[in-house]
Motif scaffolding. Structure first.
Motif, PDB file in Angstrom:
ATOM      1  N   SER A 156       0.840  -1.211   0.000  1.00 18.46           N
ATOM      2  CA  SER A 156       0.000   0.000   0.000  1.00 18.46           C
ATOM      3  C   SER A 156       0.868   1.253   0.000  1.00 18.46           C
ATOM      4  N   ASP A 173     -13.285  -0.645   4.721  1.00 16.32           N
ATOM      5  CA  ASP A 173     -11.857  -0.325   4.716  1.00 16.32           C
ATOM      6  C   ASP A 173     -11.037  -1.615   4.667  1.00 16.32           C
ATOM      7  N   GLY A 175      -9.279  -4.781   2.640  1.00 15.68           N
ATOM      8  CA  GLY A 175      -8.728  -5.122   1.330  1.00 15.68           C
ATOM      9  C   GLY A 175      -9.401  -6.358   0.744  1.00 15.68           C
ATOM     10  N   SER A 183     -12.769  -5.858  -0.865  1.00 14.60           N
ATOM     11  CA  SER A 183     -12.737  -5.209  -2.185  1.00 14.60           C
ATOM     12  C   SER A 183     -12.401  -6.216  -3.292  1.00 14.60           C
ATOM     13  N   THR A 197     -14.109   2.253  -0.928  1.00 16.16           N
ATOM     14  CA  THR A 197     -13.101   1.975   0.096  1.00 16.16           C
ATOM     15  C   THR A 197     -12.703   3.258   0.813  1.00 16.16           C
ATOM     16  N   ARG A 201     -10.209   4.475   2.459  1.00 15.14           N
ATOM     17  CA  ARG A 201      -8.768   4.526   2.737  1.00 15.14           C
ATOM     18  C   ARG A 201      -8.128   5.403   1.675  1.00 15.14           C
ATOM     19  N   THR A 236      -4.422   1.604  -1.512  1.00 18.35           N
ATOM     20  CA  THR A 236      -4.753   0.178  -1.477  1.00 18.35           C
ATOM     21  C   THR A 236      -3.562  -0.623  -1.952  1.00 18.35           C
ATOM     22  N   ASN A 273     -14.002  -1.383  -7.392  1.00 20.32           N
ATOM     23  CA  ASN A 273     -13.620  -0.639  -6.188  1.00 20.32           C
ATOM     24  C   ASN A 273     -13.215   0.800  -6.518  1.00 20.32           C
ATOM     25  N   LEU A 304     -11.396   4.196  -4.426  1.00 19.74           N
ATOM     26  CA  LEU A 304     -10.793   4.687  -3.185  1.00 19.74           C
ATOM     27  C   LEU A 304     -11.330   6.075  -2.891  1.00 19.74           C
TER      28      LEU A 304
END
Ligand code: UD1
Length: 365
Positions: free
Chosen positions: A127, A282, A284, A287, A299, A301, A304, A315, A317
């Motif tokens: 990430s 949130d 991984g 997703s 997501t 966050r 990713t 997905n 972000l």
């Protein structure tokens, strides 16, 4: 040839199930490959651990290290001490770790220091966010791994860039998706589904457990308010992780369309996701599952480690600022969410590929 298969926390269990199944199939065909299942006890509640073993048909662990809750260092140390003792009693030929949890890193270190080969399933993903313990776990594990089983070309590139030679990178696909595809026909409607009057594509699922989202009451509360209002009165089901539950206890009354439920077993959770209008998360792993099921995923966050869920999958972000939610929901309600496609080798056969490689590697090494 004895392989240790290590599992410690909820997202590990769906990753080991297909590997164990593939080993057992190979044994029934005469293979000499043996495995020892080591549960570190990082997750210990029935709802975070036991239910997954039962539903996914994972055998009872041969060894349980019972490490329990603790700080990052306490858990790491406890697992290392317990696993080292086990290896000193009976050494295995290879330690297979999966994912990015504390148990993954701790067992890889203990094994490599006793000259036991380490194989890492889901190796090479990054990430770039060093505030996440998972990123440290990935980097440390991959720095002492012998064989890297990978889920994506991006992971392969990351490993090559860090100096890993091609012959140690084994692009096999995604064992979490093996489990999803094997169990899709068994997904089970949770008991509360009819009670809450949920209807297919007319509710949302939320899962949140990262410290940045759930540890502080004020920001967690703002996030829940933004989700509630963006969802336009549709029900929002939130299976609550123990970390989020702790903060929630002090938050007071929640918006009426947010329904907190217990952490769900695997089959119930994925039934919920499969019928949802979208998932806000949130995680991984979630997703990846939404990508394969074609369910829109938001997501919460900034980064990713699974970029293919964004470039190929469903997905997006959004970052951790609740302000981004309203725009994302508008796009969803307007029917403009990407439909996505399924990444290469996420085909349900990864466990078998891993075991074929293991048989070859253990003969060679
Ligand atoms: C861990 C993993 C994370 C994974 C998540 C999924 C690490 C660094 N993090 O985070 O990658 O996405 O699991 O769940 O390994 N608790 C219980 N019952 C349990 C387990 C935990 O009540 O069975 C409580 C603990 O006491 C603690 C909190 O939940 O207060 C967090 O648990 P912990 O294992 O420390 O990390 P997670 O946040 O679950």
């Amino acid at each position: 040839m004895l392989i240790d298969i290590v599992a410690g926390a909820r997202p590990n269990f769906m990753k080991i199930a297909p590997i164990i199944r593939a080993i057992e199939t190979r044994q029934s065909q005469g293979s000499a490959l043996k495995y020892r299942l080591v549960h570190t006890g990082q997750h210990y509640d029935a709802r975070m651990s036991g239910d997954f073993f039962t539903q996914l048909g994972i055998p009872r662990p041969h060894v349980h290290l019972e490490v329990g809750s603790g700080t990052q260092a306490e858990q790491t140390a406890g697992i290392m001490i317990g696993y080292e003792k086990l290896l000193l009693q009976e050494k295995s030929n290879l330690c297979l770790v999966v994912g990015d949890v504390t148990s993954t890193m701790a067992c890889a270190i203990a094994a490599q220091k006793l000259c036991v080969l380490v194989a890492h399933v889901e190796a090479g993903i990054r990430s770039g966010d060093w505030t996440m313990p998972e990123e440290i776990n990935r980097m440390v594990t991959d720095s002492i791994t012998n064989f890297f089983f990978t889920t994506s070309e991006v992971a392969n590139d990351n490993l090559r860039r860090s100096g890993v030679s091609n012959d140690r990178i084994l692009f096999v696909g995604n064992t979490m998706i093996d489990t999803l595809l094997t169990n899709q026909s068994r997904f089970t409607k949770p008991e509360f589904f009819d009670f809450l009057k949920l209807k297919s594509r007319e509710y949302f699922v939320v899962t949140l457990h990262r410290p940045a989202n759930v540890d502080r009451g004020d920001s967690f509360s703002r996030l829940l308010l933004a989700i509630s209002s963006s969802a336009r009165d549709m029900p929002v089901v939130f299976p609550i992780h123990p970390r989020a539950a702790k903060t929630l206890r002090n938050l007071g009354e929640l918006p009426a369309n947010i329904h907190i439920v217990d952490p769900q077993p695997y089959l119930e959770f994925n039934y919920l996701v499969q019928h949802a209008k979208a998932v806000i998360t949130d995680s991984g792993g979630v997703s990846e599952e939404t990508t394969v099921m074609g369910i829109p995923c938001m997501t919460l966050r900034d980064s990713t480690e699974r970029p293919e869920t964004v470039t190929m999958g469903t997905n997006e972000l959004l970052g951790i600022d609740p302000g981004a939610l309203a725009t994302a929901f508008e796009k969803l309600f307007a029917g403009r969410w990407e439909r996505g496609s399924i990444p290469p080798l996420w085909d349900g056969k990864t466990g078998e590929r891993i075991v074929t490689h293991l048989e070859r590697l253990l003969v060679l090494n």
